[in-house]
Design a protein around this motif. Structure first.
Motif, PDB file in Angstrom:
ATOM      1  N   ASN B  10       0.793  -1.236   0.000  1.00 30.89           N
ATOM      2  CA  ASN B  10       0.000   0.000   0.000  1.00 30.89           C
ATOM      3  C   ASN B  10       0.827   1.289   0.000  1.00 30.89           C
ATOM      4  O   ASN B  10       0.536   2.216   0.729  1.00 30.89           O
ATOM      5  CB  ASN B  10      -0.976   0.022   1.193  1.00 30.89           C
ATOM      6  CG  ASN B  10      -2.182   0.906   0.901  1.00 30.89           C
ATOM      7  OD1 ASN B  10      -2.716   0.853  -0.196  1.00 30.89           O
ATOM      8  ND2 ASN B  10      -2.567   1.726   1.846  1.00 30.89           N
ATOM      9  N   ASN B  29      -7.117   1.205  -1.859  1.00 27.63           N
ATOM     10  CA  ASN B  29      -6.488   1.886  -0.738  1.00 27.63           C
ATOM     11  C   ASN B  29      -6.365   0.963   0.458  1.00 27.63           C
ATOM     12  O   ASN B  29      -6.883   1.230   1.523  1.00 27.63           O
ATOM     13  CB  ASN B  29      -7.293   3.138  -0.395  1.00 27.63           C
ATOM     14  CG  ASN B  29      -6.609   3.993   0.642  1.00 27.63           C
ATOM     15  OD1 ASN B  29      -5.427   3.813   0.916  1.00 27.63           O
ATOM     16  ND2 ASN B  29      -7.340   4.913   1.238  1.00 27.63           N
TER      17      ASN B  29
ATOM     18  N   PRO C 154      -9.518  -1.502   5.263  1.00 29.03           N
ATOM     19  CA  PRO C 154      -8.570  -1.860   6.325  1.00 29.03           C
ATOM     20  C   PRO C 154      -9.111  -1.520   7.718  1.00 29.03           C
ATOM     21  O   PRO C 154      -8.760  -2.172   8.691  1.00 29.03           O
ATOM     22  CB  PRO C 154      -7.334  -1.034   5.995  1.00 29.03           C
ATOM     23  CG  PRO C 154      -7.751  -0.029   5.021  1.00 29.03           C
ATOM     24  CD  PRO C 154      -8.925  -0.563   4.310  1.00 29.03           C
ATOM     25  N   ASP C 260      -1.611  -1.871   8.608  1.00 30.44           N
ATOM     26  CA  ASP C 260      -1.289  -0.479   8.370  1.00 30.44           C
ATOM     27  C   ASP C 260      -2.566   0.189   7.902  1.00 30.44           C
ATOM     28  O   ASP C 260      -3.099  -0.147   6.860  1.00 30.44           O
ATOM     29  CB  ASP C 260      -0.278  -0.403   7.222  1.00 30.44           C
ATOM     30  CG  ASP C 260       1.001   0.224   7.684  1.00 30.44           C
ATOM     31  OD1 ASP C 260       0.938   1.013   8.628  1.00 30.44           O
ATOM     32  OD2 ASP C 260       2.042  -0.082   7.083  1.00 30.44           O
ATOM     33  N   VAL C 261      -3.096   1.110   8.681  1.00 25.27           N
ATOM     34  CA  VAL C 261      -4.332   1.750   8.240  1.00 25.27           C
ATOM     35  C   VAL C 261      -3.998   3.005   7.450  1.00 25.27           C
ATOM     36  O   VAL C 261      -3.456   3.955   7.986  1.00 25.27           O
ATOM     37  CB  VAL C 261      -5.230   2.091   9.438  1.00 25.27           C
ATOM     38  CG1 VAL C 261      -6.498   2.755   8.968  1.00 25.27           C
ATOM     39  CG2 VAL C 261      -5.554   0.830  10.214  1.00 25.27           C
ATOM     40  N   PRO C 262      -4.300   2.991   6.167  1.00 21.06           N
ATOM     41  CA  PRO C 262      -3.976   4.160   5.347  1.00 21.06           C
ATOM     42  C   PRO C 262      -4.967   5.284   5.621  1.00 21.06           C
ATOM     43  O   PRO C 262      -6.051   5.032   6.136  1.00 21.06           O
ATOM     44  CB  PRO C 262      -4.137   3.645   3.920  1.00 21.06           C
ATOM     45  CG  PRO C 262      -5.106   2.529   4.019  1.00 21.06           C
ATOM     46  CD  PRO C 262      -4.959   1.944   5.388  1.00 21.06           C
ATOM     47  N   PRO C 263      -4.606   6.524   5.302  1.00 24.64           N
ATOM     48  CA  PRO C 263      -5.542   7.625   5.527  1.00 24.64           C
ATOM     49  C   PRO C 263      -6.756   7.523   4.607  1.00 24.64           C
ATOM     50  O   PRO C 263      -6.681   6.917   3.541  1.00 24.64           O
ATOM     51  CB  PRO C 263      -4.714   8.869   5.179  1.00 24.64           C
ATOM     52  CG  PRO C 263      -3.586   8.387   4.356  1.00 24.64           C
ATOM     53  CD  PRO C 263      -3.330   6.979   4.742  1.00 24.64           C
TER      54      PRO C 263
END
Lengths: 155, 175, 412
Positions: B10, B29, C154, C260-263
């Motif tokens: 990612n 995403n 996520p 991993d938490v993306p924005p």
């Protein structure tokens, strides 16, 4: 503390209570089994729109009520934003369902609906979420006041 | 000539891939969208390049099947150029993988992707200085809207293998 | 020269000291909302709302095209027109395969009046593929893509992590699970993001057995709108029960993960459109040939009386153990090829509401469709054999259990 935000917490406090009552009313109606109408308000009794949807309206009310504890602080403020988003999901789904229902002609009719039939779909009564929708939009004004999503207002 | 796109999950490798090759691979995403490699082609100044979108990996010690694919890919393509795509807002983690690849003797180009997000988080990276220290091309990119991709392409030919000693020297040697 | 792990981190620290300035990071509303969606107390209500939106959109969108236009187009125009102009006519074998096999009423063969019953390649085949499945698949993938590209997925994974640990998986297993609700084929590939063999085996087995695909969901919405909720609930319960058992029984590790938490991001129209198009295209490359082929094969088996024969042979199992009419053998055979086809075929068989629920559940759990089967085979034949053994057991026990429930409720 800013006066605007005091006003905000009163406003969303009231809206929160109203949403909470709507949510509970939805659930009570579903449990009762018959749909309920009162003037231009109609509470559906099907387990999906009434039950599940009602539960979410109830949650929206709780989000609003949580937020007023400290409305100017960003983490509490965002709970009010979330409350509005929940109302938008439910009302948006209701409106989309109306739109998709209004266009085709139905089993007996032609390909497309008649003009009266089309407009008739949008006539009241409405579900509670639709009534909450305009009032929930006030949050956009507050978001704007904060300067979009990037401002910090901690004092 | 082959170009491998490598980096953490990612960080936008597949987005860079789509922009480079004009191909369409699925991007999302969240980490782990690419679990197998995808090949695409691009032409730079009459030269043909095969671009390979490699699944994301945190390091060269693979932990899951997708990471195994990534490491195997790198080992098979001995003479490839590696574009290391890193999330600028988490640059240190990205540098770890970059160094690992440099150490193995591959010519590397560093793409500091998600440059805009790093700026939002007020993280400022001196790309020129980084380029100087590492001795490899370093290009800030925002793949999602195509910024920096042209630069990235034009620097592929400048990538050469670097000795780790040289990098150590520049920051004051090994302790 | 190669560095050790510590040396490498040391070097990185020095490099970053010279080149990176970390400013003070202020929380934004976006971040705060991100937190709300991950914390259980606030995240679970939000997940409920997302699911509501998902299902409501799916119903409205698919209903608009299918009920609003395609049913009319196919039943009132396409079917009568073909019945008129297609050479042969009722009773002719080629006509039966391509257009309408008809059905017996008081000993007379009568023509079908809708595309669910006619079961010809040109009628039911096209109607199911284009009229019912296409809108359902587009609706499903549109929402899925939006959820993916905004970055909600996520967060859902983090939220559901604890629950999925109980069945030997972890939060990220939600990705293959949700993908599978669209189509099991890409979901099997997506299960590679799980770390251990054990996790992948559990995931693939659960997907193959319990998760209905988007095509099947679309048809179920059409054929059993009132009881679809119950069917799904029964299937998802099975997903957790079997997962729990497999986790306890199987050796191997189920490691923790760090997600991993993306924005959150505004999805880009171009990317959404592209992804939607690729997924729908990918789906139809698999689906259309099998739907049409399925119609042909099932019709031939009917015409050759093989289905009648099988129905009689399997009658004790079907009506005795599962409590469904023996005629369901036809749909069960069709389910090898396409589950959507099988559910559509069930709708043409006379049975009670409860038998219908059991049959739909059976069709869903009893065997992965051919395309999924091939994908599973690609991931390893040993695992596939294991999955099938589990599956056989589950079909008998879990399918039988439903019959038992009906008996206990007195509605069987």
């Amino acid at each position: 503390m800013n006066e605007k935000y005091n006003l905000g917490s009163v406003y969303f406090g009231i809206l929160g209570v109203v949403a909470l009552v709507c949510g509970i009313a939805d659930l009570v109606v579903v449990a009762g089994g018959d749909s309920f109408s009162w003037g231009i308000l109609e509470i559906p009794s099907d387990p999906f729109r009434g039950g599940w949807g009602g539960l979410i309206i109830l949650f929206a009310g709780l989000f609003y009520l949580y937020s007023i504890k400290n409305f100017s602080e960003i983490h509490h403020f965002s709970k009010a934003v979330m409350g509005s988003i929940l109302v938008w999901v439910i009302a948006g789904c209701d409106i989309l369902a109306m739109i998709t229902e209004s266009i085709p002609g139905g089993e007996e009719g032609g390909w497309f609906n008649t003009l009266e039939g089309f407009l008739g779909t949008y006539a009241p009564p409405y579900a509670p979420a639709i009534f909450l929708l305009p009032f929930s939009l006030v949050i956009i004004y507050h978001l704007h006041k904060r300067g979009g999503t990037n401002a910090d207002m901690e004092e | 000539m082959k170009v491998l796109l490598m980096g953490h999950p990612n960080v936008g490798k597949s987005v860079v891939f789509n922009r480079l090759t004009g191909a369409n691979v699925i991007i999302s995403n969240y980490p782990g969208t690419t679990v197998d490699y995808t090949k695409g082609y691009m032409k730079v100044k009459g030269k043909d390049f095969t671009v390979i979108d490699v699944p994301g990996t945190f390091s060269l010690e693979a932990k899951d099947k997708a990471e195994e694919v990534a490491v195997k890919m790198l080992e098979e393509e001995k003479d490839a150029v590696v574009i290391c795509v890193v999330d600028s807002s988490k640059i240190e983690r990205g540098l770890y993988l970059t160094l690992e690849i440099i150490e193995r003797g591959y010519p590397v180009i560093l793409a500091l992707n998600m440059w805009d997000i790093a700026q939002d988080k007020s993280i400022h990276i001196d790309a020129e200085k980084l380029e100087n220290i590492l001795g490899i091309p370093v290009i800030p990119t925002i793949a999602i809207n195509g910024k920096g991709i042209k630069d990235l392409v034009s620097k592929i030919k400048d990538a050469t293998p670097v000795e780790t000693d040289k990098i150590l020297e520049k920051v004051g040697g090994k302790e | 020269m190669k560095l050790t792990v510590d040396e490498r981190w040391d070097l990185i620290e020095k490099i970053s000291k010279e080149t990176v300035i970390f400013g003070v990071y202020k929380h934004t509303v976006k971040d705060a909302i991100g937190e709300l969606t991950v914390k259980p107390l606030t995240g679970i209500p939000i997940a409920f709302a997302v699911l509501y939106g998902f299902w409501s959109f799916f119903g409205s969108f698919a209903g608009f095209f299918t009920d609003g236009f395609f049913v009319k187009l196919f039943d009132e125009h396409w079917l009568p027109w073909l019945q008129d102009v297609f050479p042969g006519g009722l009773g002719n074998w080629f006509y039966a395969i391509m257009v309408d096999a008809g059905h017996m009423e008081n000993g007379i063969l009568v023509a079908s009046d809708n595309c669910f019953e006619s079961f010809g390649v040109l009628t039911s085949g096209f109607f199911l593929a284009i009229g019912v499945v296409l809108p359902a698949i587009i609706a499903f993938y549109l929402i899925l893509t939006l959820l993916e590209d905004t970055g909600y997925m996520p967060r859902l994974a983090v939220l559901i992590d604890t629950v999925l640990h109980k069945i030997g998986l972890h939060g990220f297993a939600i990705v293959p699970t949700i993908l599978s609700l669209g189509c099991n084929v890409p979901a099997v590939t997506a299960s590679r993001i799980l770390e251990t063999k054990k996790q992948r085996f559990i995931m693939m087995t659960l997907l193959a057995i319990f998760i209905p695909c988007g095509a099947q969901l679309g048809i179920m919405e059409e054929v059993i709108p009132d009881t679809i909720g119950f069917v799904l609930l029964y299937l998802f319960t099975g997903y957790f029960i079997l997962g729990f058992i497999l986790h306890k029984v199987l050796p191997g590790k189920s490691p923790e993960i760090l997600i991993d938490v993306p924005p959150y991001q505004m999805p880009m129209l171009r990317d959404v459109a592209m992804k939607l198009w690729m997924r729908v295209k990918g789906f139809f490359k698999i689906a259309i040939p099998f739907v049409l082929l399925g119609c042909i094969i099932v019709n031939i088996l009917y015409l050759a009386n093989i289905i009648d024969w099988l129905a009689n042979v399997l009658s004790p199992v079907l009506s005795g153990w599962f409590g469904v009419p023996k005629e369901t053998v036809g749909p069960l055979i069709a389910a090898f090829l396409r589950k959507d086809l099988a559910v559509a075929q069930l709708s043409a068989i006379e049975m009670t509401k409860y038998q219908m629920i059991t049959s739909v559940v059976l069709v869903s759990i009893y065997f992965p469709c051919v395309a999924t089967f091939m994908m599973l085979l690609k991931e390893g034949w040993k695992d596939l054999l294991g999955s099938i053994a589990v599956l056989a057991l589950v079909v008998f026990l879990y399918g039988g259990l439903l019959h038992l429930i009906w008996i206990l409720l007195g509605v069987a």
